[in-house]
Design a protein around this motif. Structure first.
Motif, mmCIF file in Angstrom:
data_model
loop_
_atom_site.group_PDB
_atom_site.id
_atom_site.type_symbol
_atom_site.label_atom_id
_atom_site.label_comp_id
_atom_site.label_asym_id
_atom_site.label_seq_id
_atom_site.Cartn_x
_atom_site.Cartn_y
_atom_site.Cartn_z
ATOM 1 N N ALA A 48 0.824 -1.215 0.000
ATOM 2 C CA ALA A 48 0.000 0.000 0.000
ATOM 3 C C ALA A 48 0.853 1.257 0.000
ATOM 4 N N GLN A 49 1.991 1.236 0.666
ATOM 5 C CA GLN A 49 2.863 2.421 0.696
ATOM 6 C C GLN A 49 3.413 2.755 -0.688
ATOM 7 N N CYS A 50 3.427 1.782 -1.568
ATOM 8 C CA CYS A 50 3.928 2.014 -2.928
ATOM 9 C C CYS A 50 2.871 2.638 -3.836
ATOM 10 N N LEU A 51 1.638 2.631 -3.390
ATOM 11 C CA LEU A 51 0.560 3.159 -4.204
ATOM 12 C C LEU A 51 0.361 4.654 -4.010
ATOM 13 N N GLY A 52 0.998 5.240 -3.025
ATOM 14 C CA GLY A 52 0.920 6.680 -2.807
ATOM 15 C C GLY A 52 -0.237 7.056 -1.916
ATOM 16 N N SER A 53 -0.262 8.328 -1.535
ATOM 17 C CA SER A 53 -1.314 8.787 -0.644
ATOM 18 C C SER A 53 -1.873 10.143 -1.029
ATOM 19 N N GLY A 54 -1.361 10.748 -2.096
ATOM 20 C CA GLY A 54 -1.859 12.057 -2.515
ATOM 21 C C GLY A 54 -2.779 11.927 -3.698
ATOM 22 N N ALA A 55 -3.271 13.041 -4.171
ATOM 23 C CA ALA A 55 -4.130 13.028 -5.352
ATOM 24 C C ALA A 55 -3.286 12.710 -6.573
ATOM 25 N N SER A 56 -3.810 11.866 -7.430
ATOM 26 C CA SER A 56 -3.077 11.505 -8.630
ATOM 27 C C SER A 56 -3.498 12.385 -9.782
ATOM 28 N N GLY A 57 -2.686 12.359 -10.823
ATOM 29 C CA GLY A 57 -2.998 13.144 -12.002
ATOM 30 C C GLY A 57 -4.269 12.684 -12.684
ATOM 31 N N GLY A 58 -4.672 11.438 -12.479
ATOM 32 C CA GLY A 58 -5.857 10.913 -13.134
ATOM 33 C C GLY A 58 -7.079 10.920 -12.250
ATOM 34 N N GLY A 59 -7.023 11.578 -11.082
ATOM 35 C CA GLY A 59 -8.173 11.634 -10.196
ATOM 36 C C GLY A 59 -8.500 10.286 -9.581
ATOM 37 N N GLY A 60 -7.482 9.491 -9.270
ATOM 38 C CA GLY A 60 -7.686 8.143 -8.748
ATOM 39 C C GLY A 60 -7.942 8.091 -7.262
ATOM 40 N N GLY A 61 -8.217 9.221 -6.602
ATOM 41 C CA GLY A 61 -8.538 9.200 -5.183
ATOM 42 C C GLY A 61 -7.394 8.739 -4.313
ATOM 43 N N GLY A 62 -6.167 9.116 -4.624
ATOM 44 C CA GLY A 62 -5.027 8.764 -3.800
ATOM 45 C C GLY A 62 -4.235 7.592 -4.330
ATOM 46 N N VAL A 63 -4.794 6.821 -5.230
ATOM 47 C CA VAL A 63 -4.062 5.715 -5.839
ATOM 48 C C VAL A 63 -3.612 6.167 -7.210
ATOM 49 N N LEU A 64 -2.325 6.005 -7.489
ATOM 50 C CA LEU A 64 -1.808 6.408 -8.792
ATOM 51 C C LEU A 64 -2.420 5.530 -9.864
ATOM 52 N N THR A 65 -2.817 6.128 -10.941
ATOM 53 C CA THR A 65 -3.460 5.372 -12.009
ATOM 54 C C THR A 65 -2.576 5.350 -13.241
ATOM 55 N N ASP A 66 -2.917 4.488 -14.208
ATOM 56 C CA ASP A 66 -2.116 4.353 -15.417
ATOM 57 C C ASP A 66 -2.031 5.643 -16.211
ATOM 58 N N ASP A 67 -2.993 6.545 -16.021
ATOM 59 C CA ASP A 67 -2.944 7.789 -16.780
ATOM 60 C C ASP A 67 -2.111 8.859 -16.078
ATOM 61 N N SER A 68 -1.458 8.497 -14.967
ATOM 62 C CA SER A 68 -0.512 9.407 -14.329
ATOM 63 C C SER A 68 0.709 9.473 -15.227
ATOM 64 N N ALA A 69 0.841 10.557 -15.960
ATOM 65 C CA ALA A 69 1.872 10.651 -16.995
ATOM 66 C C ALA A 69 3.271 10.411 -16.453
ATOM 67 N N SER A 70 3.532 10.861 -15.239
ATOM 68 C CA SER A 70 4.893 10.748 -14.717
ATOM 69 C C SER A 70 5.273 9.314 -14.353
ATOM 70 N N LEU A 71 4.307 8.467 -14.070
ATOM 71 C CA LEU A 71 4.632 7.110 -13.632
ATOM 72 C C LEU A 71 4.375 6.049 -14.701
ATOM 73 N N GLN A 72 3.516 6.289 -15.636
ATOM 74 C CA GLN A 72 3.238 5.368 -16.745
ATOM 75 C C GLN A 72 2.990 3.939 -16.263
ATOM 76 N N GLY A 73 2.100 3.781 -15.288
ATOM 77 C CA GLY A 73 1.745 2.459 -14.773
ATOM 78 C C GLY A 73 2.647 1.954 -13.673
#
Length: 115
Positions: A48-73
């Protein structure tokens, strides 16, 4: 981490003479590879700590999503891949064997190999 070789000696027949010597070299960091989000289990606190805790670029509610350009999945964690090499030599026959064991440590993405 150890910065010099570690040696182990064996006297198999108890005659007081070293029969074999094992030498373990300091670990070598080979590379880092991102951990993809689908590889993680959100129910596992270590993951869970690897999934992040802030707002993501894709509006994933705190979980980074594939559309987060900086992380690319990728998650916010990476596997730091290490090689541990050991050699064992026989004093009587001068035979020698070299072995390698790969391990990884989980680190924050972007952490470079220390060596």
């Amino acid at each position: 981490l150890p910065d010099k070789n570690t040696e182990f000696y064996s006297d198999f027949n108890g005659d007081g003479t070293i029969d074999m010597t094992a030498v373990v070299a300091p670990p070598t960091c080979l590379n880092t590879t991102p951990i993809k989000q689908p590889e993680l289990d959100v129910a596992d606190p270590a993951d869970a700590q690897c999934l992040g805790s802030g707002a993501s670029g894709g509006g994933g509610g705190g979980v980074l999503t594939d559309d987060s350009a900086s992380l690319q999945g990728n998650s916010w964690c990476t596997k730091m891949n290490w090689d541990i090499a050991a050699t064992v030599g026989d004093a009587k026959t001068n035979s020698r064997i070299e072995m390698h064991q790969g391990i990884y440590l989980r680190e924050v993405i972007g952490t470079p190999c220390p060596n």
